[in-house]
Write a protein that holds these residues in place. Structure first.
Motif, short mmCIF file in Angstrom:
data_model
loop_
_atom_site.label_atom_id
_atom_site.label_comp_id
_atom_site.label_asym_id
_atom_site.label_seq_id
_atom_site.Cartn_x
_atom_site.Cartn_y
_atom_site.Cartn_z
N SER A 278 -4.34 -15.35 15.17
CA SER A 278 -3.75 -14.69 14.01
C SER A 278 -2.95 -13.47 14.43
N GLN A 279 -3.39 -12.75 15.48
CA GLN A 279 -2.62 -11.59 15.98
C GLN A 279 -1.28 -12.05 16.55
N SER A 280 -1.29 -13.17 17.23
CA SER A 280 -0.04 -13.69 17.80
C SER A 280 0.94 -14.06 16.69
N VAL A 281 0.44 -14.68 15.62
CA VAL A 281 1.30 -15.05 14.50
C VAL A 281 1.96 -13.81 13.91
N GLN A 282 1.18 -12.76 13.69
CA GLN A 282 1.72 -11.53 13.11
C GLN A 282 2.67 -10.83 14.07
N ALA A 283 2.34 -10.85 15.36
CA ALA A 283 3.17 -10.17 16.36
C ALA A 283 4.55 -10.79 16.45
N VAL A 284 4.62 -12.12 16.48
CA VAL A 284 5.92 -12.79 16.57
C VAL A 284 6.77 -12.46 15.36
N ALA A 285 6.15 -12.45 14.19
CA ALA A 285 6.90 -12.13 12.98
C ALA A 285 7.40 -10.69 12.99
N THR A 286 6.77 -9.83 13.78
CA THR A 286 7.16 -8.42 13.86
C THR A 286 8.21 -8.17 14.93
N TYR A 287 7.97 -8.66 16.17
CA TYR A 287 8.90 -8.30 17.25
C TYR A 287 10.16 -9.15 17.29
N LEU A 288 10.13 -10.37 16.76
CA LEU A 288 11.32 -11.23 16.83
C LEU A 288 12.52 -10.61 16.10
N PRO A 289 12.39 -10.16 14.86
CA PRO A 289 13.57 -9.56 14.22
C PRO A 289 14.02 -8.28 14.91
N GLN A 290 13.11 -7.54 15.56
CA GLN A 290 13.51 -6.34 16.27
C GLN A 290 14.34 -6.70 17.51
N LEU A 291 13.93 -7.74 18.24
CA LEU A 291 14.70 -8.18 19.40
C LEU A 291 16.10 -8.63 18.98
N LEU A 292 16.17 -9.36 17.90
CA LEU A 292 17.47 -9.84 17.42
C LEU A 292 18.34 -8.65 17.00
N ALA A 293 17.74 -7.66 16.40
CA ALA A 293 18.49 -6.48 15.98
C ALA A 293 19.02 -5.69 17.18
N GLN A 294 18.31 -5.78 18.30
CA GLN A 294 18.74 -5.11 19.53
C GLN A 294 19.82 -5.89 20.27
N GLY A 295 20.21 -7.01 19.75
CA GLY A 295 21.28 -7.79 20.36
C GLY A 295 20.81 -8.88 21.29
N TYR A 296 19.50 -9.13 21.35
CA TYR A 296 19.01 -10.21 22.20
C TYR A 296 19.20 -11.55 21.48
N ARG A 297 19.43 -12.56 22.26
CA ARG A 297 19.65 -13.91 21.73
C ARG A 297 18.59 -14.83 22.32
N MET A 298 17.80 -15.45 21.42
CA MET A 298 16.77 -16.37 21.88
C MET A 298 17.42 -17.74 22.15
N THR A 299 17.18 -18.28 23.33
CA THR A 299 17.85 -19.51 23.72
C THR A 299 16.86 -20.46 24.39
N LEU A 300 17.36 -21.61 24.80
CA LEU A 300 16.56 -22.59 25.54
C LEU A 300 17.18 -22.77 26.92
N PRO A 301 16.36 -22.96 27.94
CA PRO A 301 16.91 -23.07 29.30
C PRO A 301 17.57 -24.42 29.53
N ALA A 302 18.59 -24.41 30.34
CA ALA A 302 19.21 -25.65 30.80
C ALA A 302 18.51 -26.13 32.05
N LEU A 303 18.42 -27.44 32.20
CA LEU A 303 17.81 -27.98 33.41
C LEU A 303 18.67 -27.67 34.63
N PRO A 304 18.07 -27.29 35.75
CA PRO A 304 18.84 -27.05 36.95
C PRO A 304 19.54 -28.34 37.40
N PRO A 305 20.65 -28.24 38.13
CA PRO A 305 21.33 -29.43 38.64
C PRO A 305 20.40 -30.26 39.50
N ARG A 306 20.53 -31.60 39.39
CA ARG A 306 19.68 -32.50 40.17
C ARG A 306 20.54 -33.34 41.10
#
Length: 298
Positions: free
Chosen positions: A270-298
């Motif tokens: 439950s702490q994790s649920v509340q924490a994500v809801a709190t820090y995620l909008p702050q990170l976005l407001a600071q200009g961070y962009r949440m993304t997904l990693p691309a697979l390295p070349p094979r």
């Protein structure tokens, strides 16, 4: 008149001989089929084909015939039916000696970060985290345990449908170095099977429980087509230190290329649920962009 009889007889015999010669040449005396050409001669299977043009012998052996005047089966060649070349198997990733810890430099543009969640899915906590991610239009990575995934396949399908990445976190969350190779293959392989059965695709990312890797884990993961991923920021939410502490660690560790570790199962989250809801909008407001990693070349 008697003197003319021999002459008439000779004429009759001559005409008869001419007629028989023509009949034999046209095949009338041999059932209508001429002998096939000898191999290596024009018109035979092993010889060169005759040049096209008026007056040449057609495929049926009759003078003056060509493809336009013959029945279709007499001149049309059957298409070649050689098998298509087999598609090469998908390239497997290289066997690494250490996991991926952060995004590569070229992927950090725009202050990119990755949010990851381990140990789920748990119907008590995962849906709320998915709701928060959806509210802010953010996609994340969920490293699932097979024993949790097999009973919550609807959550796997929701993750996939909302654009999140599902990774492999073994079946029972064991300490990998304590397992024999056969047991580890079962832990990893069974989890990939559940994910593939649920969403139609096997995981392409793998994370060792506790961050405890060994050579066998890298080899088995690569053999199953997965890249190993660790993290750069541990929120320590697994210790249940309080929502404020989790938020502080996430914000303090934020940086371009960072991979943040959270948990959506394995205890009271439950702490994790509340924490994500709190820090995620702050990170976005600071200009961070949440993304997904691309697979390295094979």
């Amino acid at each position: 008149m008697k003197n003319d009889e021999p002459t008439v007889g000779r004429r009759v015999l001559l005409r008869t001989a001419v007629f028989l010669g023509i009949a034999a040449a046209s095949g009338m005396l041999t059932g209508g089929e001429a002998d096939p050409p000898a191999p290596g001669t024009p018109g035979s299977a092993g010889g060169p084909a005759p040049a096209a043009g008026p007056g040449n012998v057609g495929a049926a052996g009759a003078p003056g015939l060509n493809a336009a005047t013959l029945p279709e089966k007499s001149y049309r060649l059957s298409p070649m039916t050689a098998e298509s070349p087999a598609r090469p198997p998908a390239a497997k990733p290289a066997v690494r000696t250490r996991p991926i810890l952060e995004l590569p430099p070229e992927a950090r543009a725009g202050r990119a970060m990755v949010l990851t969640f381990d140990d789920g899915p748990d119907p008590r906590y995962t849906p709320a985290i998915l709701d928060t991610l959806s509210r802010y239009g953010v996609r994340a990575m969920f490293f699932v345990c097979g024993e949790m995934a097999t009973d919550n396949r609807d959550l796997l399908r929701r993750m996939a449908s909302e654009g999140h990445v599902i990774g492999n976190h073994t079946w029972t969350h064991p300490l990998i170095p304590s397992l024999g190779r056969g047991a580890l293959e079962s832990e990893i392989g069974r989890t990939s099977e559940v994910v593939q059965q649920s969403v139609g695709e096997a995981p392409v990312w793998f994370r060792a429980p506790y961050g405890a890797w060994n050579r066998a884990a890298f080899e088995i993961g690569a053999d199953l087509g997965m890249e190993p991923m660790a993290w750069t920021v541990d929120t320590l939410d697994w210790k249940e230190p309080g929502t404020a502490s989790i938020v502080s660690r996430a914000l303090d560790g934020a940086a371009p290329g960072a991979i943040v570790l959270n948990h959506d199962a394995g205890g009271n989250r439950s702490q994790s649920v509340q924490a994500v809801a709190t820090y995620l909008p702050q990170l976005l407001a600071q200009g961070y962009r949440m993304t997904l990693p691309a697979l390295p070349p094979r």
